[in-house]
Design a protein around this motif. Structure first.
Motif, PDB file in Angstrom:
ATOM      1  N   THR A 153       8.075  -5.033  -6.767  1.00  0.00           N
ATOM      2  CA  THR A 153       7.661  -6.431  -6.828  1.00  0.00           C
ATOM      3  C   THR A 153       6.352  -6.585  -6.064  1.00  0.00           C
ATOM      4  OG1 THR A 153       8.782  -7.136  -4.804  1.00  0.00           O
ATOM      5  CG2 THR A 153      10.093  -7.156  -6.832  1.00  0.00           C
ATOM      6  N   SER A 154       5.803  -7.777  -6.091  1.00  0.00           N
ATOM      7  CA  SER A 154       4.512  -7.999  -5.427  1.00  0.00           C
ATOM      8  C   SER A 154       4.599  -7.907  -3.906  1.00  0.00           C
ATOM      9  CB  SER A 154       3.936  -9.358  -5.835  1.00  0.00           C
ATOM     10  OG  SER A 154       4.843 -10.379  -5.487  1.00  0.00           O
ATOM     11  N   GLU A 155       5.769  -8.132  -3.355  1.00  0.00           N
ATOM     12  CA  GLU A 155       5.910  -8.120  -1.896  1.00  0.00           C
ATOM     13  C   GLU A 155       6.876  -7.059  -1.373  1.00  0.00           C
ATOM     14  OE1 GLU A 155       4.087 -10.116   0.140  1.00  0.00           O
ATOM     15  OE2 GLU A 155       3.105 -10.916  -1.660  1.00  0.00           O
ATOM     16  N   GLY A 156       7.372  -6.193  -2.254  1.00  0.00           N
ATOM     17  CA  GLY A 156       8.314  -5.182  -1.799  1.00  0.00           C
ATOM     18  C   GLY A 156       9.077  -4.539  -2.935  1.00  0.00           C
ATOM     19  N   ILE A 157      10.372  -4.313  -2.689  1.00  0.00           N
ATOM     20  CA  ILE A 157      11.245  -3.643  -3.646  1.00  0.00           C
ATOM     21  C   ILE A 157      12.515  -4.479  -3.812  1.00  0.00           C
ATOM     22  CG2 ILE A 157      12.536  -1.529  -4.175  1.00  0.00           C
ATOM     23  CD1 ILE A 157      10.668  -0.083  -2.131  1.00  0.00           C
ATOM     24  N   LEU A 158      12.888  -4.694  -5.059  1.00  0.00           N
ATOM     25  CA  LEU A 158      14.110  -5.420  -5.373  1.00  0.00           C
ATOM     26  C   LEU A 158      15.147  -4.414  -5.858  1.00  0.00           C
ATOM     27  CD1 LEU A 158      15.449  -8.240  -5.733  1.00  0.00           C
ATOM     28  CD2 LEU A 158      14.622  -8.178  -8.083  1.00  0.00           C
ATOM     29  N   PHE A 159      16.315  -4.428  -5.242  1.00  0.00           N
ATOM     30  CA  PHE A 159      17.406  -3.534  -5.625  1.00  0.00           C
ATOM     31  C   PHE A 159      18.479  -4.318  -6.361  1.00  0.00           C
ATOM     32  CE2 PHE A 159      15.576  -1.532  -1.897  1.00  0.00           C
ATOM     33  CZ  PHE A 159      15.583  -0.189  -2.203  1.00  0.00           C
ATOM     34  N   LEU A 160      19.075  -3.704  -7.369  1.00  0.00           N
ATOM     35  CA  LEU A 160      20.295  -4.197  -7.987  1.00  0.00           C
ATOM     36  C   LEU A 160      21.377  -3.223  -7.571  1.00  0.00           C
ATOM     37  CD1 LEU A 160      19.239  -5.220 -11.600  1.00  0.00           C
ATOM     38  CD2 LEU A 160      19.855  -6.721  -9.726  1.00  0.00           C
ATOM     39  N   THR A 161      22.448  -3.757  -7.035  1.00  0.00           N
ATOM     40  CA  THR A 161      23.504  -2.905  -6.515  1.00  0.00           C
ATOM     41  C   THR A 161      24.869  -3.530  -6.748  1.00  0.00           C
ATOM     42  OG1 THR A 161      24.339  -1.783  -4.532  1.00  0.00           O
ATOM     43  CG2 THR A 161      23.294  -3.929  -4.195  1.00  0.00           C
ATOM     44  N   GLU A 162      25.866  -2.684  -6.810  1.00  0.00           N
ATOM     45  CA  GLU A 162      27.255  -3.149  -6.867  1.00  0.00           C
ATOM     46  C   GLU A 162      27.914  -2.986  -5.504  1.00  0.00           C
ATOM     47  OE1 GLU A 162      28.880  -0.876 -10.123  1.00  0.00           O
ATOM     48  OE2 GLU A 162      28.301  -2.411 -11.571  1.00  0.00           O
ATOM     49  N   ASN A 163      27.157  -2.488  -4.552  1.00  0.00           N
ATOM     50  CA  ASN A 163      27.675  -2.257  -3.205  1.00  0.00           C
ATOM     51  C   ASN A 163      26.670  -2.804  -2.192  1.00  0.00           C
ATOM     52  OD1 ASN A 163      29.085  -1.331  -1.019  1.00  0.00           O
ATOM     53  ND2 ASN A 163      29.294   0.760  -1.794  1.00  0.00           N
ATOM     54  N   LEU A 164      26.539  -4.114  -2.174  1.00  0.00           N
ATOM     55  CA  LEU A 164      25.517  -4.781  -1.364  1.00  0.00           C
ATOM     56  C   LEU A 164      25.636  -4.458   0.124  1.00  0.00           C
ATOM     57  CD1 LEU A 164      23.167  -6.839  -1.347  1.00  0.00           C
ATOM     58  CD2 LEU A 164      24.879  -8.612  -0.957  1.00  0.00           C
ATOM     59  N   THR A 165      26.819  -4.578   0.688  1.00  0.00           N
ATOM     60  CA  THR A 165      26.972  -4.350   2.131  1.00  0.00           C
ATOM     61  C   THR A 165      26.614  -2.932   2.531  1.00  0.00           C
ATOM     62  OG1 THR A 165      29.343  -4.377   1.584  1.00  0.00           O
ATOM     63  CG2 THR A 165      28.547  -6.120   2.992  1.00  0.00           C
ATOM     64  N   SER A 166      27.015  -1.962   1.737  1.00  0.00           N
ATOM     65  CA  SER A 166      26.714  -0.568   2.047  1.00  0.00           C
ATOM     66  C   SER A 166      25.207  -0.318   1.987  1.00  0.00           C
ATOM     67  CB  SER A 166      27.443   0.349   1.076  1.00  0.00           C
ATOM     68  OG  SER A 166      27.100   1.681   1.299  1.00  0.00           O
ATOM     69  N   LEU A 167      24.548  -0.778   0.910  1.00  0.00           N
ATOM     70  CA  LEU A 167      23.108  -0.580   0.778  1.00  0.00           C
ATOM     71  C   LEU A 167      22.360  -1.289   1.901  1.00  0.00           C
ATOM     72  CD1 LEU A 167      20.652   0.472  -0.786  1.00  0.00           C
ATOM     73  CD2 LEU A 167      20.763  -1.607  -2.192  1.00  0.00           C
ATOM     74  N   GLN A 168      22.744  -2.521   2.166  1.00  0.00           N
ATOM     75  CA  GLN A 168      22.077  -3.290   3.221  1.00  0.00           C
ATOM     76  C   GLN A 168      22.251  -2.621   4.583  1.00  0.00           C
ATOM     77  OE1 GLN A 168      23.349  -7.357   3.266  1.00  0.00           O
ATOM     78  NE2 GLN A 168      21.600  -8.020   4.476  1.00  0.00           N
ATOM     79  N   SER A 169      23.438  -2.127   4.844  1.00  0.00           N
ATOM     80  CA  SER A 169      23.716  -1.455   6.111  1.00  0.00           C
ATOM     81  C   SER A 169      22.871  -0.185   6.269  1.00  0.00           C
ATOM     82  CB  SER A 169      25.208  -1.105   6.177  1.00  0.00           C
ATOM     83  OG  SER A 169      25.492  -0.363   7.327  1.00  0.00           O
ATOM     84  N   ASN A 200       0.823  -1.216   0.000  1.00  0.00           N
ATOM     85  CA  ASN A 200       0.000   0.000   0.000  1.00  0.00           C
ATOM     86  C   ASN A 200       0.857   1.268   0.000  1.00  0.00           C
ATOM     87  OD1 ASN A 200      -2.562  -1.258   0.046  1.00  0.00           O
ATOM     88  ND2 ASN A 200      -2.266  -1.717   2.218  1.00  0.00           N
ATOM     89  N   TYR A 201       2.082   1.171   0.524  1.00  0.00           N
ATOM     90  CA  TYR A 201       2.961   2.336   0.635  1.00  0.00           C
ATOM     91  C   TYR A 201       4.234   2.193  -0.195  1.00  0.00           C
ATOM     92  CZ  TYR A 201      -0.114   3.274   4.538  1.00  0.00           C
ATOM     93  OH  TYR A 201      -1.215   3.498   5.311  1.00  0.00           O
ATOM     94  N   ARG A 202       4.333   1.115  -0.943  1.00  0.00           N
ATOM     95  CA  ARG A 202       5.555   0.808  -1.703  1.00  0.00           C
ATOM     96  C   ARG A 202       5.920   1.920  -2.691  1.00  0.00           C
ATOM     97  NH1 ARG A 202       4.339  -4.134  -3.830  1.00  0.00           N
ATOM     98  NH2 ARG A 202       3.025  -2.924  -5.214  1.00  0.00           N
ATOM     99  N   ASP A 203       4.972   2.428  -3.441  1.00  0.00           N
ATOM    100  CA  ASP A 203       5.269   3.465  -4.439  1.00  0.00           C
ATOM    101  C   ASP A 203       5.821   4.730  -3.786  1.00  0.00           C
ATOM    102  OD1 ASP A 203       4.495   1.840  -6.557  1.00  0.00           O
ATOM    103  OD2 ASP A 203       2.455   2.648  -6.633  1.00  0.00           O
ATOM    104  N   TYR A 204       5.236   5.105  -2.672  1.00  0.00           N
ATOM    105  CA  TYR A 204       5.708   6.299  -1.961  1.00  0.00           C
ATOM    106  C   TYR A 204       7.107   6.053  -1.391  1.00  0.00           C
ATOM    107  CZ  TYR A 204       5.945  10.215   1.287  1.00  0.00           C
ATOM    108  OH  TYR A 204       6.348  11.336   1.964  1.00  0.00           O
ATOM    109  N   LEU A 205       7.323   4.854  -0.832  1.00  0.00           N
ATOM    110  CA  LEU A 205       8.638   4.511  -0.297  1.00  0.00           C
ATOM    111  C   LEU A 205       9.685   4.528  -1.416  1.00  0.00           C
ATOM    112  CD1 LEU A 205      10.494   3.609   1.987  1.00  0.00           C
ATOM    113  CD2 LEU A 205       9.723   1.252   1.590  1.00  0.00           C
ATOM    114  N   MET A 206       9.328   4.021  -2.585  1.00  0.00           N
ATOM    115  CA  MET A 206      10.264   4.034  -3.712  1.00  0.00           C
ATOM    116  C   MET A 206      10.598   5.464  -4.127  1.00  0.00           C
ATOM    117  SD  MET A 206       8.984   0.846  -6.105  1.00  0.00           S
ATOM    118  CE  MET A 206      10.283   1.018  -7.321  1.00  0.00           C
ATOM    119  N   GLN A 207       9.618   6.344  -4.100  1.00  0.00           N
ATOM    120  CA  GLN A 207       9.855   7.742  -4.441  1.00  0.00           C
ATOM    121  C   GLN A 207      10.817   8.374  -3.438  1.00  0.00           C
ATOM    122  OE1 GLN A 207       6.333  10.201  -4.671  1.00  0.00           O
ATOM    123  NE2 GLN A 207       7.530  12.083  -4.605  1.00  0.00           N
TER     124      GLN A 207
END
Length: 170
Positions: free
Chosen positions: A146-162, A121-128
């Motif tokens: 995605t149907s259950e959230g947001i999928l990220f593609l990153t080259e810096n996984l640890t930084s984004l996850q942190s 319900n809030y995914r689009d706003y969160l993505m913005q």
């Protein structure tokens, strides 16, 4: 009368010429990556003359075949056997837009995925908000709804996850 039947057998039909021309061009593309030898019907004549008696009837038949095939040409005037006129127009428009938008191809070979589960319900706003975030700027290549959230593609996984974990925990 036998002689006229013999001559007809020696001159290929327009359809046979078209098939041969198509094979010649496809072979040229497979061997050289592109056609850089065939611009007009005359360029095919050596091939046809090696198989059939040379003459005006053969020349006309090859010319008819080339005209009938209505093949587009590249910027240097060489036939494009693997595209239609519509495809050439589409490719030209795509090329213009890619140049206009400074597009570049980026390999995702070194990219990793990270999934952020969230309420749809809030995914689009969160993505913005994430897209506009200075903190997250440059930390991901793209995000996909995605149907259950947001999928990220990153080259810096640890930084984004942190960063995402810190935002959730604060």
């Amino acid at each position: 009368m036998d002689q006229s039947l013999e001559v007809k057998k020696k001159t290929p039909s327009r359809k046979e010429c078209e098939e041969a021309i198509r094979r010649i061009l496809i072979t040229e593309i497979l061997q050289n990556g592109k056609n850089d030898r065939f611009k007009s019907a005359v360029d095919f004549m050596k091939y046809f003359e090696s198989l059939y008696p040379a003459g005006p009837a053969l020349t006309k038949q090859v010319q008819r075949a080339v005209r009938s095939m209505d093949m587009p040409k590249d910027k240097d005037g060489y036939f494009l056997a693997d595209k239609t006129h519509d495809q050439v127009e589409q490719d030209d428009e795509i090329k213009k837009m890619m140049l206009r938008t400074n597009a570049s191809v980026k390999s995702l070979e070194n990219s990793q995925m990270l999934f952020l589960a969230c309420d749809d319900n809030y995914r689009d706003y969160l993505m913005q908000l994430i897209h506009e975030s200075t903190t997250l700027s440059g930390k991901f290549i793209t995000m996909i709804k995605t149907s259950e959230g947001i999928l990220f593609l990153t080259e810096n996984l640890t930084s984004l996850q942190s960063i995402l974990n810190n935002l959730i925990e604060d």
